[in-house]
Design a protein around this motif. Structure first.
Motif, PDB file in Angstrom:
ATOM      1  N   CYS A   1       5.997  -0.590 -47.081  1.00 49.37           N
ATOM      2  CA  CYS A   1       5.831   0.199 -46.684  1.00 49.37           C
ATOM      3  C   CYS A   1       3.951   0.434 -46.700  1.00 49.37           C
ATOM      4  O   CYS A   1       3.590   2.312 -46.268  1.00 49.37           O
ATOM      5  N   VAL A   2       3.427  -0.378 -46.749  1.00 48.52           N
ATOM      6  CA  VAL A   2       2.245  -0.031 -47.169  1.00 48.52           C
ATOM      7  C   VAL A   2       1.324  -0.540 -45.411  1.00 48.52           C
ATOM      8  O   VAL A   2       0.478   0.191 -44.745  1.00 48.52           O
ATOM      9  N   PHE A   3       2.241  -0.337 -44.308  1.00 49.36           N
ATOM     10  CA  PHE A   3       1.689  -0.929 -43.019  1.00 49.36           C
ATOM     11  C   PHE A   3       1.771   0.517 -42.550  1.00 49.36           C
ATOM     12  O   PHE A   3       2.067   0.605 -41.349  1.00 49.36           O
ATOM     13  N   LEU A   4       3.342   1.879 -43.410  1.00 47.11           N
ATOM     14  CA  LEU A   4       3.461   2.608 -42.384  1.00 47.11           C
ATOM     15  C   LEU A   4       3.451   3.560 -42.990  1.00 47.11           C
ATOM     16  O   LEU A   4       3.240   5.502 -41.815  1.00 47.11           O
ATOM     17  N   MET A   5       2.154   3.731 -44.192  1.00 55.12           N
ATOM     18  CA  MET A   5       2.131   5.054 -44.285  1.00 55.12           C
ATOM     19  C   MET A   5      -0.040   5.081 -44.492  1.00 55.12           C
ATOM     20  O   MET A   5      -0.086   4.266 -45.453  1.00 55.12           O
TER      21      MET A   5
ATOM     22  N   LEU B   1       0.832   6.906 -52.725  1.00 60.49           N
ATOM     23  CA  LEU B   1       1.859   7.713 -53.295  1.00 60.49           C
ATOM     24  C   LEU B   1       1.060   8.909 -53.882  1.00 60.49           C
ATOM     25  O   LEU B   1       0.552   8.777 -54.735  1.00 60.49           O
ATOM     26  N   ARG B   2       1.659  10.292 -53.789  1.00 63.56           N
ATOM     27  CA  ARG B   2       1.393  11.061 -54.318  1.00 63.56           C
ATOM     28  C   ARG B   2       2.323  11.257 -55.956  1.00 63.56           C
ATOM     29  O   ARG B   2       2.960  10.622 -56.260  1.00 63.56           O
ATOM     30  N   ASP B   3       1.700  11.674 -56.959  1.00 57.58           N
ATOM     31  CA  ASP B   3       1.497  11.548 -58.255  1.00 57.58           C
ATOM     32  C   ASP B   3       3.565  11.845 -58.636  1.00 57.58           C
ATOM     33  O   ASP B   3       4.499  10.727 -59.575  1.00 57.58           O
ATOM     34  N   HIS B   4       4.135  12.999 -58.454  1.00 59.28           N
ATOM     35  CA  HIS B   4       4.646  13.544 -58.503  1.00 59.28           C
ATOM     36  C   HIS B   4       6.165  12.417 -57.549  1.00 59.28           C
ATOM     37  O   HIS B   4       7.614  12.379 -57.935  1.00 59.28           O
ATOM     38  N   VAL B   5       5.870  12.227 -56.127  1.00 57.45           N
ATOM     39  CA  VAL B   5       6.448  10.887 -56.492  1.00 57.45           C
ATOM     40  C   VAL B   5       6.737   9.514 -56.710  1.00 57.45           C
ATOM     41  O   VAL B   5       7.798   8.685 -57.241  1.00 57.45           O
ATOM     42  N   GLN B   6       5.249   8.619 -57.171  1.00 55.40           N
ATOM     43  CA  GLN B   6       5.379   8.055 -58.023  1.00 55.40           C
ATOM     44  C   GLN B   6       6.436   7.867 -59.680  1.00 55.40           C
ATOM     45  O   GLN B   6       7.075   6.823 -59.851  1.00 55.40           O
TER      46      GLN B   6
ATOM     47  N   SER C   1       2.284  -1.907 -54.062  1.00 57.71           N
ATOM     48  CA  SER C   1       0.918  -2.322 -52.457  1.00 57.71           C
ATOM     49  C   SER C   1       0.582  -1.348 -52.145  1.00 57.71           C
ATOM     50  O   SER C   1      -0.534  -1.131 -51.839  1.00 57.71           O
ATOM     51  N   MET C   2       1.158  -0.219 -52.338  1.00 60.87           N
ATOM     52  CA  MET C   2      -0.328   1.485 -52.010  1.00 60.87           C
ATOM     53  C   MET C   2      -0.908   1.446 -53.019  1.00 60.87           C
ATOM     54  O   MET C   2      -2.146   1.715 -51.921  1.00 60.87           O
ATOM     55  N   PRO C   3      -1.020   1.838 -54.153  1.00 60.01           N
ATOM     56  CA  PRO C   3      -2.316   1.193 -54.702  1.00 60.01           C
ATOM     57  C   PRO C   3      -3.186   0.067 -54.829  1.00 60.01           C
ATOM     58  O   PRO C   3      -4.129   0.287 -55.084  1.00 60.01           O
ATOM     59  N   ILE C   4      -2.565  -0.722 -54.031  1.00 56.80           N
ATOM     60  CA  ILE C   4      -3.039  -2.337 -53.580  1.00 56.80           C
ATOM     61  C   ILE C   4      -4.644  -1.887 -53.219  1.00 56.80           C
ATOM     62  O   ILE C   4      -6.074  -2.098 -52.672  1.00 56.80           O
ATOM     63  N   HIS C   5      -3.824  -1.355 -52.091  1.00 62.45           N
ATOM     64  CA  HIS C   5      -3.933  -0.920 -50.516  1.00 62.45           C
ATOM     65  C   HIS C   5      -5.478   0.029 -50.684  1.00 62.45           C
ATOM     66  O   HIS C   5      -6.815   0.425 -50.175  1.00 62.45           O
ATOM     67  N   ALA C   6      -5.066   1.030 -52.158  1.00 63.54           N
ATOM     68  CA  ALA C   6      -6.028   2.038 -52.481  1.00 63.54           C
ATOM     69  C   ALA C   6      -7.017   1.336 -53.237  1.00 63.54           C
ATOM     70  O   ALA C   6      -8.935   2.181 -52.857  1.00 63.54           O
ATOM     71  N   GLU C   7      -7.596  -0.101 -53.779  1.00 62.74           N
ATOM     72  CA  GLU C   7      -8.163  -0.531 -54.601  1.00 62.74           C
ATOM     73  C   GLU C   7      -9.212  -0.984 -53.810  1.00 62.74           C
ATOM     74  O   GLU C   7     -10.381  -1.612 -54.540  1.00 62.74           O
ATOM     75  N   GLY C   8      -8.846  -1.533 -52.410  1.00 63.26           N
ATOM     76  CA  GLY C   8     -10.443  -2.063 -51.213  1.00 63.26           C
ATOM     77  C   GLY C   8      -9.622  -2.747 -50.645  1.00 63.26           C
ATOM     78  O   GLY C   8     -10.060  -3.296 -49.669  1.00 63.26           O
ATOM     79  N   LYS C   9      -8.204  -3.335 -51.366  1.00 69.50           N
ATOM     80  CA  LYS C   9      -7.681  -4.499 -50.303  1.00 69.50           C
ATOM     81  C   LYS C   9      -7.179  -4.261 -48.954  1.00 69.50           C
ATOM     82  O   LYS C   9      -6.754  -2.994 -48.647  1.00 69.50           O
ATOM     83  N   SER C  10      -7.376  -5.003 -48.284  1.00 68.39           N
ATOM     84  CA  SER C  10      -6.327  -4.289 -46.618  1.00 68.39           C
ATOM     85  C   SER C  10      -5.041  -4.572 -46.778  1.00 68.39           C
ATOM     86  O   SER C  10      -4.368  -5.164 -47.607  1.00 68.39           O
TER      87      SER C  10
END
Length: 260
Positions: free
Chosen positions: A22-26, A30-35, A167-176
Motif C-alpha cells: 500500500c505504500v506504493f498506492l497511498m 494513514l489517518r490516526d482514526h484509520v490506524q 510501511s506507511m510510517p516508515i516512508h513518513a520517517e524519510g525512507k523511500s
C-alpha cells in the motif's frame, strides 16, 4: 511437506506483503482514526484465534484428564506470556507513535526499531500457524485442515492492514517507498520462518501439542494487551478501535467455526 501445509504457511505472509505494498498506492500516512480501527481489527482477530484455534483445541486434547484438562493449557499459556515478556526486554524496539524505545539501549535507527517491534509482534502469529499445521501433520485430534486454513486466512486478513501500518510510517520517517516496502516484507518474513521451525519439529512436539497450542495463544494475547489495545485506545474517539475489534473477533470466530 504437502501443498496444503505450504499454502497455510505462505498465506499470512502474502497478507503482510499485500498490505505493505500500500505504500506504493497511498500518498499520505494513514489517518490516526484509520490506524486505530485497523489495529483494533487485528487485535480482535488475534483474540478470537487464540481462543477458538488454540486454547479450546488444547483443552480438548487433554479431555481425558477430566476436571484437570485445563492444566496443560494454563501452563502453556504462561510459557507463551513469559516468552514474549523475555523477548520484549531483550530486543530493542519502538512502537508506533512512541518516542521512547523499549528493550536494551542500542544505537539502532528509529525505523529499524519500528521494524523490530512489528517483527516481535509477528513471532507468535508464526508460532500459532506452525503449531497448528504441525498438529495437522501428526494427526493430532481436534485439528482439522479447515480449522488450520481458517487460522491462516484469519491471520492473513489482519496482516493486510498491519502491513500498511508499518510501511506507511516508515516512508513518513524519510525512507523511500521501496525501502519502506522491503522493511515491511522483512518484518513479515519471521512468520513463515517461525511456522516452518514448528513444523520441522512436529514429531518432537507431538507429546507437547496442548502446551504448544496454548503457548502460541499466550504469546499472541501478550502482544494484544501490551501493544495493540493501547494503540487502538489512544486519543479521542477510540470507539472506532473497539468496534473494529468486534468486527475482527466475529470474523475470525465465524471463519473458524465455518471452516473448522
Amino acid at each position: 511437506m504437502n501443498y496444503n501445509v505450504m499454502s497455510g504457511i505462505i498465506i499470512p505472509f502474502i497478507g503482510t506483503s499485500a498490505g505493505t505494498a500500500c505504500v506504493f498506492l497511498m500518498r499520505n500516512e494513514l489517518r490516526d482514526h484509520v490506524q486505530r480501527g485497523l489495529t483494533g481489527f487485528a487485535a480482535g482477530v488475534m483474540v478470537a484465534a487464540s481462543i477458538w484455534s488454540l486454547l479450546i483445541p488444547a483443552m480438548e486434547q487433554t479431555d481425558t484428564m477430566g476436571a484437570l484438562s485445563f492444566v496443560p493449557a494454563v501452563a502453556g499459556f504462561w510459557i507463551g506470556i513469559l516468552l514474549l515478556l523475555f523477548l520484549d526486554h531483550m530486543i530493542p524496539h519502538l512502537h508506533m507513535h512512541a518516542e521512547k524505545a523499549e528493550g536494551p539501549a542500542s544505537n539502532l535507527t528509529r525505523t529499524t526499531m519500528m521494524v523490530l517491534a512489528v517483527t516481535l509482534h509477528n513471532i507468535p502469529e508464526g508460532m500459532a500457524v506452525g503449531v497448528v499445521y504441525a498438529g495437522l501433520l501428526t494427526g493430532t485430534k481436534d485439528i482439522s485442515l479447515g480449522g488450520a486454513m481458517a487460522l491462516s486466512i484469519g491471520i492473513a486478513i489482519q496482516n493486510f492492514p498491519e502491513g500498511a501500518i508499518i510501511s506507511m510510517p516508515i516512508h513518513a520517517e524519510g525512507k523511500s517507498r521501496g525501502k519502506a516496502f522491503l522493511s515491511g516484507i522483512m518484518s513479515g518474513a519471521v512468520e513463515p520462518a517461525a511456522a516452518l521451525l514448528m513444523i520441522l519439529a512436529a514429531e518432537a512436539l507431538l507429546p507437547l501439542m496442548p502446551y504448544m497450542l496454548s503457548a502460541a495463544a499466550g504469546a499472541m494475547l501478550y502482544v494484544v494487551v501490551e501493544e495493540l489495545i493501547p494503540e487502538m485506545s489512544e486519543g479521542e474517539h477510540s470507539n472506532i478501535g473497539v468496534l473494529m475489534f468486534a468486527v475482527g473477533f466475529t470474523l475470525m470466530m465465524a471463519l473458524d467455526v465455518a471452516l473448522g
